[in-house]
Design an enzyme around this catalytic site. Structure first.
Site, mmCIF file in Angstrom:
data_model
loop_
_atom_site.group_PDB
_atom_site.id
_atom_site.type_symbol
_atom_site.label_atom_id
_atom_site.label_comp_id
_atom_site.label_asym_id
_atom_site.label_seq_id
_atom_site.Cartn_x
_atom_site.Cartn_y
_atom_site.Cartn_z
ATOM 1 C CG ASP A 107 -2.253 0.922 1.091
ATOM 2 O OD1 ASP A 107 -2.268 1.540 0.046
ATOM 3 O OD2 ASP A 107 -2.911 0.727 2.128
ATOM 4 C CG HIS A 108 -0.929 4.806 1.019
ATOM 5 N ND1 HIS A 108 -1.950 4.215 1.279
ATOM 6 C CD2 HIS A 108 -0.647 5.521 2.329
ATOM 7 C CE1 HIS A 108 -2.623 4.296 2.530
ATOM 8 N NE2 HIS A 108 -1.800 5.119 3.072
#
Length: 140
Positions: A107-108
């Site tokens: 994820d980010h």
């Protein structure tokens, strides 16, 4: 799947890109799910199997720490690195049994989480040298 070389399990490189292009051409999205345990990974894979659709299993920094174990020290994101590696390794072990293509994605990553990201990339390099492909399909 009408994609040359398509297989069940984790995809990387050109094959992962081909799956994304196929989905775009056919007008469907491949959902991404943040997973925090083997139970959540299994639930996502089971849903994909029942729907006969590919899925993206995603690990966030916090979810990775949870996967690795919240009692582990994580000041330098070492538990998050361990959890992400353990999660991705687990997905690789079980995903083929579900009969669907799977992407494993991080994820980010905010700037303060770069030690987590760097740790995953370092392990990806090791995994690549041993197996000829990265552990993860992609990183955000």
């Amino acid at each position: 799947w009408d994609i040359p070389g398509m297989k069940a399990g984790v995809l990387t490189g050109d094959l992962a890109w081909s799956l994304l292009q196929f989905a775009k051409a056919k007008g469907f999205a491949i959902p991404a799910f943040n997973c925090t345990s083997t139970s959540t990974v299994n639930a996502v894979l089971e849903a994909g199997m029942q729907l006969k659709r590919p899925v993206i299993i995603q690990f966030s920094e916090g979810g990775s720490a949870f996967f690795g174990g919240l009692s582990l020290p994580n000041k330098e994101k070492q538990a998050s690195v361990l959890g992400a590696i353990a999660g991705a390794t687990y997905v690789r072990a079980v995903a083929p049994a579900y009969g669907i293509p799977v992407l494993v994605h991080s994820d980010h990553c905010a700037k303060k989480l770069l030690p987590w990201f760097d740790g995953m990339l370092e392990y990806d390099e090791y995994f690549f040298s041993a197996r000829g492909e990265p552990l993860f399909s992609s990183h955000m």
